[in-house]
Design an enzyme around this catalytic site. Structure first.
Site, PDB file in Angstrom:
ATOM      1  N   LYS A  65       0.714  -1.452  -0.021  1.00  0.00           N
ATOM      2  CA  LYS A  65      -0.140  -0.129   0.026  1.00  0.00           C
ATOM      3  C   LYS A  65       0.994   1.041   0.090  1.00  0.00           C
ATOM      4  CE  LYS A  65      -4.369  -2.106   2.325  1.00  0.00           C
ATOM      5  NZ  LYS A  65      -5.059  -1.693   2.774  1.00  0.00           N
ATOM      6  N   ASP A 101     -10.071   2.741   2.085  1.00  0.00           N
ATOM      7  CA  ASP A 101      -9.414   2.242   3.709  1.00  0.00           C
ATOM      8  C   ASP A 101     -10.878   3.604   4.733  1.00  0.00           C
ATOM      9  OD1 ASP A 101      -8.658  -0.118   3.194  1.00  0.00           O
ATOM     10  OD2 ASP A 101      -6.726   0.653   3.090  1.00  0.00           O
ATOM     11  N   GLY A 128       0.531  -0.136   9.361  1.00  0.00           N
ATOM     12  CA  GLY A 128      -0.038   0.221   7.844  1.00  0.00           C
ATOM     13  C   GLY A 128      -1.611   0.546   7.545  1.00  0.00           C
ATOM     14  N   VAL A 129      -2.448   0.255   8.909  1.00  0.00           N
ATOM     15  CA  VAL A 129      -3.828   0.577   8.507  1.00  0.00           C
ATOM     16  C   VAL A 129      -3.925   1.978   9.051  1.00  0.00           C
ATOM     17  CG1 VAL A 129      -4.654  -1.146  10.292  1.00  0.00           C
ATOM     18  CG2 VAL A 129      -6.246  -0.618   8.465  1.00  0.00           C
TER      19      VAL A 129
HETATM   20  P1  ATR Z   1       3.546  -3.706   8.933  1.00  0.00           P
HETATM   21  O1  ATR Z   1       3.822  -2.745  10.244  1.00  0.00           O
HETATM   22  O2  ATR Z   1       4.152  -3.520   8.300  1.00  0.00           O
HETATM   23  O3  ATR Z   1       2.282  -2.566   8.227  1.00  0.00           O
HETATM   24  P2  ATR Z   1       0.949  -4.468   9.927  1.00  0.00           P
HETATM   25  O4  ATR Z   1       0.748  -6.268  10.039  1.00  0.00           O
HETATM   26  O5  ATR Z   1       0.129  -3.324   9.499  1.00  0.00           O
HETATM   27  O6  ATR Z   1       2.557  -4.752  10.152  1.00  0.00           O
HETATM   28  O7  ATR Z   1       0.929  -4.163  11.356  1.00  0.00           O
HETATM   29  C1  ATR Z   1       1.479  -5.365  12.288  1.00  0.00           C
HETATM   30  C2  ATR Z   1       0.930  -4.780  13.762  1.00  0.00           C
HETATM   31  O8  ATR Z   1       0.662  -5.692  15.019  1.00  0.00           O
HETATM   32  C3  ATR Z   1       2.437  -3.573  14.134  1.00  0.00           C
HETATM   33  O9  ATR Z   1       1.754  -3.137  14.878  1.00  0.00           O
HETATM   34  C4  ATR Z   1       3.022  -4.840  14.893  1.00  0.00           C
HETATM   35  O10 ATR Z   1       3.231  -3.858  16.242  1.00  0.00           O
HETATM   36  P3  ATR Z   1       5.199  -4.069  15.961  1.00  0.00           P
HETATM   37  O11 ATR Z   1       5.105  -2.333  15.104  1.00  0.00           O
HETATM   38  O12 ATR Z   1       5.586  -3.790  17.811  1.00  0.00           O
HETATM   39  O13 ATR Z   1       5.468  -4.982  14.849  1.00  0.00           O
HETATM   40  C5  ATR Z   1       1.815  -5.844  15.817  1.00  0.00           C
HETATM   41  N1  ATR Z   1       2.596  -6.807  16.044  1.00  0.00           N
HETATM   42  C6  ATR Z   1       2.079  -7.806  15.935  1.00  0.00           C
HETATM   43  N2  ATR Z   1       2.701  -8.700  16.016  1.00  0.00           N
HETATM   44  C7  ATR Z   1       2.662  -8.114  17.994  1.00  0.00           C
HETATM   45  C8  ATR Z   1       3.200  -8.903  19.283  1.00  0.00           C
HETATM   46  N3  ATR Z   1       2.853 -10.102  19.327  1.00  0.00           N
HETATM   47  N4  ATR Z   1       2.759  -8.214  20.218  1.00  0.00           N
HETATM   48  C9  ATR Z   1       2.457  -6.834  19.875  1.00  0.00           C
HETATM   49  N5  ATR Z   1       1.933  -6.189  18.548  1.00  0.00           N
HETATM   50  C10 ATR Z   1       1.591  -6.907  17.789  1.00  0.00           C
END
Ligand code: ATR
Length: 264
Positions: A65, A101, A128-129
């Site tokens: 995106k 979105d 991302g969202v």
């Molecule tokens: P991206 O960061 O690539 O945009 P996303 O799927 O849109 O990916 O975002 C994932 C979100 O879930 C992030 O906020 C991530 O936190 P981090 O920035 O610290 O990675 C959060 N997330 C994923 N797994 C997690 C976990 N086990 N505990 C807490 N937050 C988690």
């Protein structure tokens, strides 16, 4: 026949083809919509397909995106501020990117009948969202937005495009009227946020961007506290509704039959 596509990686689970093709049939539009798993290096080729009129439009999902932006000629205000594009089309020979979105989230909130004006919102996650969610919430006139993300710096980075947001440490819990799970925690049924929601009154809204599973542990907690809950199903449907409206100048119907058909 006009062709549309959703690109992403992974893409297997995308329900966009099912939804758009259903609406094509209902509205007698001669078009087809499919999904394509791509790598970053294939974005350029897709843009060329649009320029050559082989594709009439595309939806973009995770993780492209933001990456797609550098290939576009024109960006809507919403996509520029959120640095996120999920809908692309061609207009006057220019490739245009838009973010539906935002409207998708906004319309899904309208459906909950929860009034956002002057409310405090607590967002978990900074992926991302989240810029789209913040953009919509600001438009709806909320009074305070607080964000908590496991990786705090990512939450801090959101301040570059959005002033007046507050950041707290992961695990901290400010006062809120509405809490949003925008993390991927919950995609697995056993995922737990590890938050403690004691002393919460029933007037709150728990909103999870996830719609599969239908009810994450986060929403189960909200429900058990007697709060209103909403998953991300309507946000998904309404972002598609907005893309459809942009591409075909038709407002597709959203009703029970459609919701049953999607089986979400
Ligand atoms: P991206 O960061 O690539 O945009 P996303 O799927 O849109 O990916 O975002 C994932 C979100 O879930 C992030 O906020 C991530 O936190 P981090 O920035 O610290 O990675 C959060 N997330 C994923 N797994 C997690 C976990 N086990 N505990 C807490 N937050 C988690």
């Amino acid at each position: 026949m006009k062709k549309y596509l959703v690109i992403g990686n992974p893409i297997e689970h995308s329900l966009s083809p099912k939804l758009h093709n259903y609406w094509f049939e209902k509205n007698n539009i001669d078009a087809s919509y499919s999904k394509r798993k791509i790598n970053q290096s294939e974005i350029q080729g897709i843009i060329s397909e649009i320029k050559d009129n082989k594709l009439s439009g595309i939806n973009v999902t995770v993780p492209f995106k933001r990456d797609i932006i550098s290939f576009l000629d024109v960006l809507s205000e919403e996509s520029r501020i959120t640095e996120s594009v999920n809908t692309v089309y061609i207009k006057d020979k220019k490739i245009v990117g838009h973010n539906t979105d935002i409207k998708g989230f906004e319309l899904s909130l309208k459906k909950t009948r929860f009034h956002l004006k002057d409310k405090s919102i607590f967002i978990l996650g900074a992926g991302g969202v989240v810029p789209s969610i913040i953009y919509a919430l600001k438009k709806l006139g909320v009074s305070k937005i607080t964000i908590s993300n496991r990786t705090k710096q990512k939450a801090e980075n959101l301040k570059e495009n959005f002033s007046n947001i507050n950041i707290v440490d992961w695990g901290d819990q400010p006062e809120f009227d509405m809490i949003i799970n925008a993390t991927s925690l919950g995609l697995s049924k056993e995922d737990d946020m590890g938050l403690n929601f004691k002393n919460i009154n029933k007037e709150k809204l728990f909103y999870d961007v996830i719609y599969n599973p239908k009810e994450t542990n986060f929403l189960k907690t909200g429900k058990s506290l007697g709060c209103k809950v909403s998953n991300g199903k309507m946000m998904f449907i309404y972002q598609a509704f907005e893309a459809f409206r942009l591409w075909h100048k038709v407002k597709p119907e959203i009703n029970e039959e459609l919701e049953n058909f999607l089986d979400l």
